[in-house]
Design a protein around this motif. Structure first.
Motif: not given
Length: 268
Positions: A18-31
């Protein structure tokens, strides 16, 4: 938003923060969610407009908070998923919370509950992570440590998520909470398996609609009309120092309440 829906979005990389995160943080949480899916147990709440179920939800939340502070709150599994739908500005939004026990590296004791709040996009084309991590510390329900929540809308969604999770824990500790087992659809899952799609899991649904429990108002012995209502729960300290929960109960409720499901509660 059901877990199988979230897993489909994750598989297709249809997720963002929803808000800006570090480049890989969303992917890490998704995985992480994807890797833990097989161990994750699903729950769901049946409500759209919390204003119409405010009494029941608040009873469960208050009871949960008391159990939490007494360190006897139920955390049903190491990983569990809670889904619900809620009206926001006249639109129905499909939410979920991915919950995980946080254990001490020193002795393995559970020290907090991690809650990640997620919602499905309006046009159902993906999912959005609201907060990267949120920890509710055992023994103090007010001590919540949340990251990546820098706007009013994100804060509201995160608060709602923690409230729904608290209501779930309170409901699991209340025998008169209406709940039903919704089994996995075997036939549909065989079709999904052939298409390489994640299975739809069984889940426990918590129903907070008052009209499912209430019976018509009647006059008490004093002649006064007695509306159906919750008698709130609390914790009691015995003379020997033990702390026991006294769960909420319905006053003037329908007598044919469904039995609770098979035990799923484990005290921390």
């Amino acid at each position: 938003m059901r877990l199988h829906t979230a897993l489909e979005y994750i598989k297709e990389n249809k997720f963002r923060s929803l808000e800006p995160w570090e480049a890989d943080e969303s992917a890490q949480l998704a995985r992480h969610i994807e890797e833990r899916a097989a161990e994750t147990v699903e729950f769901s709440f049946s409500f759209i407009d919390p204003d119409k179920t405010d009494q029941t939800l608040q009873v469960f939340i208050d009871f949960s908070n008391q159990l939490w502070d007494a360190e006897i709150a139920p955390l049903p599994h190491d990983f569990f998923w809670v889904s619900w739908s809620q009206k926001i500005l006249d639109e129905t939004v499909h939410f979920a919370a991915f919950c995980e026990r946080v254990k001490s590296e020193l002795d393995g004791k559970v020290i907090a509950l991690s809650v990640q709040v997620i919602f499905e996009t309006k046009n159902r084309t993906g999912l959005v992570f609201v907060n990267q991590s949120g920890h509710k510390v055992i023994g103090d329900h007010k001590r919540v440590l949340v990251s990546h929540v820098n706007s009013d809308s994100a804060a509201l969604m995160t608060d709602n998520g923690f409230g729904v999770v608290a209501a779930l824990l309170g409901a699991l500790s209340t025998k008169q909470a209406i709940r039903r087992d919704e089994p996995a659809p075997d036939r549909l899952n065989k079709q999904r398996e052939r298409k390489g799609r994640p299975p739809i899991r069984s889940m426990i649904v918590i129903d907070v609609r008052v009209n499912h429990m209430a019976r018509p108002q009647h006059q008490g012995s004093s002649g006064r009309t007695v509306p159906p209502h919750w008698r709130r729960g609390h914790v009691r300290t015995l003379a020997d120092g033990r702390i026991i929960p006294v769960e909420p109960c319905w006053v003037n409720a329908n007598g044919d309440l469904p039995p609770p499901p098979k035990p799923v509660v484990v005290k921390v």
